[in-house]
Design a protein around this motif. Sequence first.
Motif, short mmCIF file in Angstrom:
data_model
loop_
_atom_site.label_atom_id
_atom_site.label_comp_id
_atom_site.label_asym_id
_atom_site.label_seq_id
_atom_site.Cartn_x
_atom_site.Cartn_y
_atom_site.Cartn_z
N ALA A 192 0.81 -1.22 0.00
CA ALA A 192 0.00 0.00 0.00
C ALA A 192 0.85 1.28 0.00
O ALA A 192 0.29 2.38 -0.12
N ILE A 193 2.18 1.16 0.12
CA ILE A 193 3.03 2.36 0.18
C ILE A 193 3.11 3.00 -1.21
O ILE A 193 3.45 2.32 -2.18
N PRO A 194 2.80 4.30 -1.36
CA PRO A 194 2.89 4.94 -2.67
C PRO A 194 4.35 5.01 -3.15
O PRO A 194 5.24 5.36 -2.39
N VAL A 195 4.55 4.68 -4.42
CA VAL A 195 5.88 4.71 -5.04
C VAL A 195 5.88 5.75 -6.17
O VAL A 195 5.03 5.70 -7.07
N ILE A 196 6.85 6.69 -6.09
CA ILE A 196 7.03 7.67 -7.17
C ILE A 196 8.36 7.37 -7.85
O ILE A 196 9.42 7.38 -7.19
N PHE A 197 8.30 7.08 -9.17
CA PHE A 197 9.53 6.81 -9.91
C PHE A 197 10.26 8.11 -10.21
O PHE A 197 9.64 9.16 -10.44
N MET A 198 11.61 8.01 -10.20
CA MET A 198 12.47 9.14 -10.61
C MET A 198 13.24 8.70 -11.85
O MET A 198 13.82 7.61 -11.87
N VAL A 222 4.06 3.11 -18.99
CA VAL A 222 2.91 2.23 -18.78
C VAL A 222 3.32 1.03 -17.94
O VAL A 222 2.62 0.61 -17.02
N ASN A 223 4.49 0.49 -18.25
CA ASN A 223 4.99 -0.64 -17.48
C ASN A 223 5.18 -0.25 -16.02
O ASN A 223 4.88 -1.01 -15.09
N GLY A 224 5.67 0.97 -15.79
CA GLY A 224 5.86 1.44 -14.43
C GLY A 224 4.56 1.54 -13.66
O GLY A 224 4.46 1.13 -12.50
N PHE A 225 3.54 2.09 -14.28
CA PHE A 225 2.23 2.18 -13.62
C PHE A 225 1.63 0.80 -13.39
O PHE A 225 0.96 0.55 -12.38
N ASN A 226 1.89 -0.11 -14.32
CA ASN A 226 1.40 -1.48 -14.14
C ASN A 226 2.05 -2.14 -12.93
O ASN A 226 1.47 -3.02 -12.31
N MET A 227 3.29 -1.75 -12.63
CA MET A 227 3.98 -2.30 -11.46
C MET A 227 3.39 -1.74 -10.16
O MET A 227 3.69 -2.26 -9.08
N GLY A 228 2.66 -0.65 -10.24
CA GLY A 228 2.02 -0.11 -9.04
C GLY A 228 2.46 1.27 -8.66
O GLY A 228 2.06 1.77 -7.60
N ALA A 229 3.30 1.94 -9.48
CA ALA A 229 3.73 3.30 -9.16
C ALA A 229 2.55 4.26 -9.27
O ALA A 229 1.59 4.01 -10.01
N VAL A 230 2.63 5.37 -8.52
CA VAL A 230 1.55 6.36 -8.56
C VAL A 230 1.93 7.59 -9.37
O VAL A 230 1.06 8.38 -9.74
N ASP A 231 3.25 7.79 -9.64
CA ASP A 231 3.65 9.01 -10.36
C ASP A 231 5.11 8.89 -10.81
O ASP A 231 5.83 7.95 -10.43
#
Length: 492
Positions: free
Chosen positions: A84-90, A100-109
């Motif tokens: 449940a921890i929000p993940v923001i990719f840098m 799209v792949n990143g969001f599919n992994m569960g990232a929020v931004d």
Amino acid sequence: MKTNTPYHTKNTILIVDDTPNNISILFDVLSKAGYKVLVATDGKSAVEQARYALPDLILLDVMMPGMSGFETCRQLKSHAATEAIPVIFMTALTETINKVNGFNMGAVDYITKPFEIHEVQSRIGTHLALANLRQKLENLVADRTADLNKALTEVEKLKDQLQAENVYLKEEIKQSKNPDDIISQSKVFEKVLTKIGQVAPTNSTVLITGESGTGKELLARAVHNLSNRKNRPLIKVNCAALPASLIESELFGHEKGAFTGATAQKQGRFELADGGTIFLDEIGEMPLDLQPKLLRVLQEGEFERVGSTKTLKVNVRVIAATNRDLEKEITEQRFREDLYYRLNVFPVFSIPLRERKEDIPLLVRHFCQKHGAEQGKSIDQIPQNLIDTLTAYHWPGNIRELENVVERSVIMSPGRTLVLDDWSPRKPAAGTKGNMMTMEECEREHILFVLEKTRWKVSGKNGAAEILDMIPTTLDSRMRKLGIKRPDQFTV
């Protein structure tokens, strides 16, 4: 994920990046903004630290040696503690990634390098607020779900209780005959009804005493019907009609497997009466070893089902009735003194018919209408000499005996005029006190009279039990207590 502090202060942020300069910039900015900052330089240590520290948000570099940001995110989202921890990719502007792949992994931004500090702070604040709101909503849903489940459990409990009440009430309806009819013009009996009217609105325990057949159950029903509990059930228990081995189960219920034959859980009469009234008829027949449990219900309103250790609480108004002299029973150690005083809060004496003979004409007419309708007859002429004959009789069996006489007469009457047929009054037996008899002497005399008339046939059609309006086992019990033995010529 932690939710016990506001999202803008003392939230924990985990920075995952293999570039020391990026970590240094973010650490300084976020620490000054009031966040607690943790650091990891590779995906493996990030996963381990996240599971241990449970940060409120993770800033995760995409392109790292070894475990990539995508794989790190996948592992975080696959674990219950960190999913449940929000993940923001840098990611750097020069890096080509599949968002799209990143969001599919569960990232929020995503945040783009080089950083715009205000953008970083804004994105972090936004997603912490969203996470906080999501957690509140989840907690609210969980609370509402728990409340709904609790309500559904209560509904099921009430449904089971209602079904049990319906089964009981159907049995009561089969046995009951005009339960609310109190027919009287007697001044003496009017005082009894006045007492009933005074005690009914209270929750006080009522003890109704008097001879058999005087209408103690009608008085009990009157107390209930005039009380604030009238819309809840009145549950009747005839203590004399229940075998001693089963009376505890009937009163308090039992669990499945509590004893041989207990194939399912059963609610007892006290549970069925919760919120209403329980009428303990023939309370003098209550087994001595069960009386402490009854006393506990009266005092504490609690009990356990047979075979259970769970204590149940009920709110029940108790009315008891007996034709025995309970003070004498106490002296002979057949009844507990403390239970007697707990039952005898408000005593009511049900007057025998011989002391309210002015009611006999009303009762005769009432029983003619009642049984005439059952027989398809209209008996509307009652000769005065018949009333005089009935009034002159001492009625040891009281109103029940009078009703039986009228019912038989209605059956035998050929027209619209009531005829007594072959009935003739018996003179009261002479006792040790002249013509005055004790209650037990009256009862014994009457039972003997009926047994002789039926040639000692106790049960079955036209047997003594049917005429006396008693259950055969109850009549057998009374015969033993009164010392009535079947003559040899009638012994099977």
